[in-house]
Design a protein around this motif. Sequence first.
Motif, PDB file in Angstrom:
ATOM      1  N   GLY A  15      26.072  -6.021  15.018  1.00 41.61           N
ATOM      2  CA  GLY A  15      25.752  -6.428  13.654  1.00 41.61           C
ATOM      3  C   GLY A  15      25.096  -7.794  13.580  1.00 41.61           C
ATOM      4  N   ALA A  16      24.660  -8.326  14.708  1.00 43.04           N
ATOM      5  CA  ALA A  16      24.030  -9.648  14.717  1.00 43.04           C
ATOM      6  C   ALA A  16      22.672  -9.600  14.035  1.00 43.04           C
ATOM      7  CB  ALA A  16      23.874 -10.147  16.154  1.00 43.04           C
ATOM      8  N   ARG A  17      22.295 -10.714  13.431  1.00 42.26           N
ATOM      9  CA  ARG A  17      20.935 -10.867  12.920  1.00 42.26           C
ATOM     10  C   ARG A  17      19.973 -10.949  14.108  1.00 42.26           C
ATOM     11  NH1 ARG A  17      24.292 -14.470  10.162  1.00 42.26           N
ATOM     12  NH2 ARG A  17      24.444 -14.121   7.883  1.00 42.26           N
ATOM     13  N   ILE A  18      18.707 -10.598  13.873  1.00 41.23           N
ATOM     14  CA  ILE A  18      17.726 -10.689  14.951  1.00 41.23           C
ATOM     15  C   ILE A  18      17.626 -12.120  15.460  1.00 41.23           C
ATOM     16  CG2 ILE A  18      15.214 -10.768  15.284  1.00 41.23           C
ATOM     17  CD1 ILE A  18      14.972  -8.010  14.369  1.00 41.23           C
ATOM     18  N   SER A  19      17.651 -13.084  14.540  1.00 39.09           N
ATOM     19  CA  SER A  19      17.562 -14.488  14.951  1.00 39.09           C
ATOM     20  C   SER A  19      18.761 -14.881  15.808  1.00 39.09           C
ATOM     21  CB  SER A  19      17.478 -15.393  13.726  1.00 39.09           C
ATOM     22  OG  SER A  19      18.599 -15.199  12.872  1.00 39.09           O
ATOM     23  N   GLU A  20      19.928 -14.323  15.514  1.00 37.82           N
ATOM     24  CA  GLU A  20      21.121 -14.616  16.308  1.00 37.82           C
ATOM     25  C   GLU A  20      21.015 -13.987  17.690  1.00 37.82           C
ATOM     26  OE1 GLU A  20      24.258 -14.831  12.534  1.00 37.82           O
ATOM     27  OE2 GLU A  20      24.108 -13.002  13.748  1.00 37.82           O
ATOM     28  N   ALA A  21      20.471 -12.770  17.758  1.00 38.24           N
ATOM     29  CA  ALA A  21      20.362 -12.071  19.044  1.00 38.24           C
ATOM     30  C   ALA A  21      19.393 -12.786  19.981  1.00 38.24           C
ATOM     31  CB  ALA A  21      19.927 -10.632  18.821  1.00 38.24           C
ATOM     32  N   VAL A  22      18.222 -13.184  19.458  1.00 34.41           N
ATOM     33  CA  VAL A  22      17.257 -13.852  20.337  1.00 34.41           C
ATOM     34  C   VAL A  22      17.708 -15.271  20.672  1.00 34.41           C
ATOM     35  CG1 VAL A  22      15.329 -12.445  19.528  1.00 34.41           C
ATOM     36  CG2 VAL A  22      15.809 -14.634  18.402  1.00 34.41           C
ATOM     37  N   GLY A  23      18.647 -15.812  19.912  1.00 33.75           N
ATOM     38  CA  GLY A  23      19.185 -17.136  20.207  1.00 33.75           C
ATOM     39  C   GLY A  23      20.284 -17.128  21.255  1.00 33.75           C
ATOM     40  N   LEU A  24      20.703 -15.955  21.682  1.00 39.75           N
ATOM     41  CA  LEU A  24      21.776 -15.867  22.677  1.00 39.75           C
ATOM     42  C   LEU A  24      21.314 -16.370  24.043  1.00 39.75           C
ATOM     43  CD1 LEU A  24      23.301 -12.353  21.901  1.00 39.75           C
ATOM     44  CD2 LEU A  24      24.496 -14.543  21.688  1.00 39.75           C
ATOM     45  N   ASP A  25      22.208 -17.058  24.733  1.00 36.84           N
ATOM     46  CA  ASP A  25      22.023 -17.393  26.139  1.00 36.84           C
ATOM     47  C   ASP A  25      22.896 -16.464  26.972  1.00 36.84           C
ATOM     48  OD1 ASP A  25      20.286 -19.448  25.507  1.00 36.84           O
ATOM     49  OD2 ASP A  25      21.856 -20.994  25.574  1.00 36.84           O
ATOM     50  N   GLY A  41      33.780  -7.644  26.511  1.00 40.44           N
ATOM     51  CA  GLY A  41      33.032  -7.010  25.429  1.00 40.44           C
ATOM     52  C   GLY A  41      32.851  -7.888  24.208  1.00 40.44           C
ATOM     53  N   PHE A  42      32.513  -9.163  24.423  1.00 42.27           N
ATOM     54  CA  PHE A  42      32.306 -10.086  23.314  1.00 42.27           C
ATOM     55  C   PHE A  42      31.044 -10.906  23.534  1.00 42.27           C
ATOM     56  CE2 PHE A  42      36.904  -9.406  23.014  1.00 42.27           C
ATOM     57  CZ  PHE A  42      37.049  -9.187  21.646  1.00 42.27           C
ATOM     58  N   ALA A  43      30.499 -11.402  22.409  1.00 45.91           N
ATOM     59  CA  ALA A  43      29.386 -12.346  22.458  1.00 45.91           C
ATOM     60  C   ALA A  43      29.658 -13.448  21.448  1.00 45.91           C
ATOM     61  CB  ALA A  43      28.058 -11.669  22.142  1.00 45.91           C
ATOM     62  N   ARG A  44      29.222 -14.653  21.778  1.00 45.65           N
ATOM     63  CA  ARG A  44      29.357 -15.797  20.877  1.00 45.65           C
ATOM     64  C   ARG A  44      27.988 -16.065  20.272  1.00 45.65           C
ATOM     65  NH1 ARG A  44      28.746 -21.368  20.892  1.00 45.65           N
ATOM     66  NH2 ARG A  44      30.375 -22.563  19.815  1.00 45.65           N
ATOM     67  N   VAL A  45      27.854 -15.840  18.960  1.00 44.89           N
ATOM     68  CA  VAL A  45      26.564 -16.015  18.305  1.00 44.89           C
ATOM     69  C   VAL A  45      26.622 -17.210  17.356  1.00 44.89           C
ATOM     70  CG1 VAL A  45      26.063 -13.546  18.437  1.00 44.89           C
ATOM     71  CG2 VAL A  45      27.101 -14.463  16.362  1.00 44.89           C
ATOM     72  N   ALA A  46      25.486 -17.854  17.193  1.00 48.17           N
ATOM     73  CA  ALA A  46      25.361 -18.982  16.263  1.00 48.17           C
ATOM     74  C   ALA A  46      24.727 -18.470  14.983  1.00 48.17           C
ATOM     75  CB  ALA A  46      24.508 -20.091  16.879  1.00 48.17           C
ATOM     76  N   GLY A  47      25.504 -18.439  13.902  1.00 51.18           N
ATOM     77  CA  GLY A  47      25.028 -17.907  12.635  1.00 51.18           C
ATOM     78  C   GLY A  47      24.323 -18.949  11.794  1.00 51.18           C
ATOM     79  N   LYS A  48      24.217 -18.662  10.510  1.00 56.80           N
ATOM     80  CA  LYS A  48      23.554 -19.577   9.593  1.00 56.80           C
ATOM     81  C   LYS A  48      24.293 -20.905   9.541  1.00 56.80           C
ATOM     82  CE  LYS A  48      21.374 -16.157   6.550  1.00 56.80           C
ATOM     83  NZ  LYS A  48      21.245 -15.660   5.162  1.00 56.80           N
ATOM     84  N   GLY A  49      23.509 -21.987   9.496  1.00 55.55           N
ATOM     85  CA  GLY A  49      24.108 -23.306   9.468  1.00 55.55           C
ATOM     86  C   GLY A  49      24.750 -23.712  10.783  1.00 55.55           C
ATOM     87  N   GLY A  50      24.416 -22.974  11.864  1.00 50.17           N
ATOM     88  CA  GLY A  50      24.991 -23.296  13.166  1.00 50.17           C
ATOM     89  C   GLY A  50      26.433 -22.880  13.328  1.00 50.17           C
ATOM     90  N   ARG A  56      21.475  -4.237  11.279  1.00 51.25           N
ATOM     91  CA  ARG A  56      22.622  -4.991  10.764  1.00 51.25           C
ATOM     92  C   ARG A  56      23.211  -4.299   9.541  1.00 51.25           C
ATOM     93  NH1 ARG A  56      25.008 -10.156  10.462  1.00 51.25           N
ATOM     94  NH2 ARG A  56      25.161 -11.082   8.384  1.00 51.25           N
ATOM     95  N   HIS A  57      22.333  -3.872   8.619  1.00 52.82           N
ATOM     96  CA  HIS A  57      22.809  -3.157   7.433  1.00 52.82           C
ATOM     97  C   HIS A  57      23.487  -1.851   7.828  1.00 52.82           C
ATOM     98  CE1 HIS A  57      20.974  -6.138   5.061  1.00 52.82           C
ATOM     99  NE2 HIS A  57      19.752  -5.652   5.020  1.00 52.82           N
ATOM    100  N   VAL A  98      37.292  -7.415   7.333  1.00 51.54           N
ATOM    101  CA  VAL A  98      36.982  -7.393   8.757  1.00 51.54           C
ATOM    102  C   VAL A  98      35.466  -7.364   8.945  1.00 51.54           C
ATOM    103  CG1 VAL A  98      37.162  -6.044  10.894  1.00 51.54           C
ATOM    104  CG2 VAL A  98      39.148  -6.281   9.383  1.00 51.54           C
ATOM    105  N   VAL A  99      34.792  -6.549   8.145  1.00 51.38           N
ATOM    106  CA  VAL A  99      33.328  -6.477   8.212  1.00 51.38           C
ATOM    107  C   VAL A  99      32.726  -7.823   7.829  1.00 51.38           C
ATOM    108  CG1 VAL A  99      31.269  -5.284   7.343  1.00 51.38           C
ATOM    109  CG2 VAL A  99      33.384  -4.003   7.744  1.00 51.38           C
ATOM    110  N   GLN A 100      33.327  -8.493   6.862  1.00 54.02           N
ATOM    111  CA  GLN A 100      32.867  -9.826   6.475  1.00 54.02           C
ATOM    112  C   GLN A 100      32.865 -10.772   7.670  1.00 54.02           C
ATOM    113  OE1 GLN A 100      35.524 -11.861   3.838  1.00 54.02           O
ATOM    114  NE2 GLN A 100      34.392 -13.787   3.934  1.00 54.02           N
ATOM    115  N   GLU A 101      33.965 -10.759   8.443  1.00 57.21           N
ATOM    116  CA  GLU A 101      34.075 -11.632   9.610  1.00 57.21           C
ATOM    117  C   GLU A 101      33.041 -11.255  10.668  1.00 57.21           C
ATOM    118  OE1 GLU A 101      35.917 -14.313  10.162  1.00 57.21           O
ATOM    119  OE2 GLU A 101      36.683 -14.206   8.109  1.00 57.21           O
ATOM    120  N   LEU A 102      32.856  -9.965  10.868  1.00 54.68           N
ATOM    121  CA  LEU A 102      31.904  -9.517  11.887  1.00 54.68           C
ATOM    122  C   LEU A 102      30.477  -9.907  11.530  1.00 54.68           C
ATOM    123  CD1 LEU A 102      33.333  -5.955  12.620  1.00 54.68           C
ATOM    124  CD2 LEU A 102      33.448  -7.957  14.104  1.00 54.68           C
ATOM    125  N   LEU A 103      30.139  -9.858  10.253  1.00 55.55           N
ATOM    126  CA  LEU A 103      28.788 -10.206   9.815  1.00 55.55           C
ATOM    127  C   LEU A 103      28.584 -11.705   9.673  1.00 55.55           C
ATOM    128  CD1 LEU A 103      28.175  -7.480   7.068  1.00 55.55           C
ATOM    129  CD2 LEU A 103      27.246  -7.535   9.386  1.00 55.55           C
TER     130      LEU A 103
END
Length: 324
Positions: A167-177, A186-195, A267-268, A283-288
């Motif tokens: 459910g990551a945003r495209i900007s979040e996915a391409v920002g992954l290292d 089975g986890f990823a740490r993504v940087a969302g809006k506002g860092g 994502r939608h 739960v969906v709120q937290e995931l998004l």
Amino acid sequence: MPERDTAAGSALGEAVRAYLGHLAVERGLAANTLTAYRRDLRRYAQVQADRGRTAVAEITEDDVRAFLTGLRDGDAGHPPLSAGSAARALVAVRGLHRFALREGLAPRDPAADVRPPAPPRRLPKAISLEAVERLLAVAAGPGDDGAGAAARGLRDRALLELLYGSGARISEAVGLDVDDLDLAEGFARVAGKGGKARIVPIGDYARQAVDAYLVRARPELARAGRGGPALFLNARGGRLSRQGAWMVLRAAADRAGLSEVSPHTLRHSFATHLLDGGADVRVVQELLGHASVTTTQVYTLVTVRLLREVYATSHPRARDRPAG
């Protein structure tokens, strides 16, 4: 026939001209913006003149509200405006009255408490699970069409599987290292809006696709450049851009025969399919990564609409049948 302008020579008309001059000289607004303000305020002045208001100081809050209602309803010379267009016109009107108050042309601001109409709630676009599976099935492309094509195909499959699986945003996915992933857990740490960072789970399909990309494709892509920490690399070895990821999605959608696909489609669909499966909205709120559950609740409208459509077409007594 040209629109009449009986307010042109009035004190109200002079106030409008003074405000437009202020916007042009002191605020430096662009020509197109000034044209829009001039058009909206000319209509406003005319409506107020028709109501017997010849000076800005004579206008009341009821006059401003009546103007806004007129914008939404339309009249003989104007079609009804959308909520967004009416709100834009109200911005010009409120600016005029703030200017008049500040310049001593009026003792009060009658527009201060008039709020713009709320725009209609737009439901997110989601595609069906069958459409998602069709999209992911062709994500890697039709086959080898040159050097590096196989590596890019594995990358593209991993990218789209990750977008739908997390459910990551495209900007979040391409920002992954690479170090942002924990495929074992089975986890990823993504940087969302506002860092703001959040942890998102990655499903088995996405884990397998990303693992295949990391082992069999990323090293080849990294040789084209300096590599670096980025998870998803472009053909030159640099970080894949948001525009590049969008082109990957668009190309896969074309191959899958899907027309209504946007950068947020997966994502939608992720959110809608979770709610369809019984997931709690918080739960969906937290995931998004939504700051407010109100934003996430828009997706519940999508699922309710789907339930209503299925019921209407499936239940034998959902609709009255014409007598025959």
